[in-house]
Write a protein that holds these residues in place. Sequence first.
Motif, PDB file in Angstrom:
ATOM      1  N   ASP A  18       0.840  -1.201   0.000  1.00  0.00           N
ATOM      2  CA  ASP A  18       0.000   0.000   0.000  1.00  0.00           C
ATOM      3  C   ASP A  18       0.879   1.257   0.000  1.00  0.00           C
ATOM      4  N   ARG A  56       4.012  -5.400   8.437  1.00  0.00           N
ATOM      5  CA  ARG A  56       4.536  -4.080   8.783  1.00  0.00           C
ATOM      6  C   ARG A  56       5.766  -3.772   7.931  1.00  0.00           C
ATOM      7  N   LEU A  68       1.403   3.061   3.270  1.00  0.00           N
ATOM      8  CA  LEU A  68       2.439   2.524   4.149  1.00  0.00           C
ATOM      9  C   LEU A  68       3.812   3.006   3.719  1.00  0.00           C
ATOM     10  N   SER A  93       4.176   6.573   4.877  1.00  0.00           N
ATOM     11  CA  SER A  93       4.451   6.602   6.316  1.00  0.00           C
ATOM     12  C   SER A  93       5.906   6.259   6.594  1.00  0.00           C
TER      13      SER A  93
END
Length: 292
Positions: free
Chosen positions: A21, A59, A24, A27
């Motif tokens: 994504d 993650r 992500l 971020s």
Amino acid sequence: MRKSVRLKSFELVARDIVEVDVNLLSSLSIAVGWPHRPKDWDLLRRAGHGIVAVDGIGRVFGSAMWFPHGDDFATIGLVITTPRTQAQGTGRWLMEQVLERCGNRNLSLNSTHAADNLYVSLGFTKEATVYQRQGEVAPTIPAVPALDGELSALSSDKLEEITALDTRAFGTNREKLLALLSENAAICTLRRGGEIVGYSMCREFGRGHVIGPIVARNDHDAIHLTAVHLKGLTGRFARVDTREEDGIFAEFLQQSRLTVSETVTTMSKGRPFLNRGDNEPWVYGLAGHALG
């Protein structure tokens, strides 16, 4: 080549960047102070290839990308590791994955100071400093030297008019990248005697706009090709990444309130990347740290 890396308490595996994504990825870059928005990551994914280091529950802990131009050259960028994993070998592992995928290509990248030793240990040679100049553009653009030639806009369907010039300046043909950048960019050319002798692009990126590539034969031409975009950005955030430390082009940027916020180091592996010639076109403004 190891397809995973074991850290102190968990294992990371490499996933193709297109499977992750973009929020992500954004971020991840924001966590290390880089301004890339999801749409910036999306463009970069279209321009090149990449891998992402993820743990067992998805993650994201790191990334690395490469941008091939033909079969013999590529730039490398977006090599990011989270603060938690920076001292645990994740960066080296990501770079090993990238180098394997790049094969025998000649390579170039722009290294942060923190990563200099890593890249040198992997065989990269330092060539030049890049000055990241950015800020809110001055309300009044500084006076510019007399214009020698004619400035005009170029539509994105006429990129073939600047491809040969860009290839001479950059060192290899990157017409596919220019086509992607031009989708959402304003393009200006400088013509002299009917010949295009310089061009510049300006597009949204990060906190505001980035002006680049800027290709010109001298500082005077580079100033005009930059000023034409800055005039529409007064009071707004803009950025120019340049290898010009001093001279009238650097002074013009400084007077426009684009001050040096950071420096990175251009490095190469294989043949030398930079080759500046007298009165030859030169990349005064980079397309981006990852793109060169």
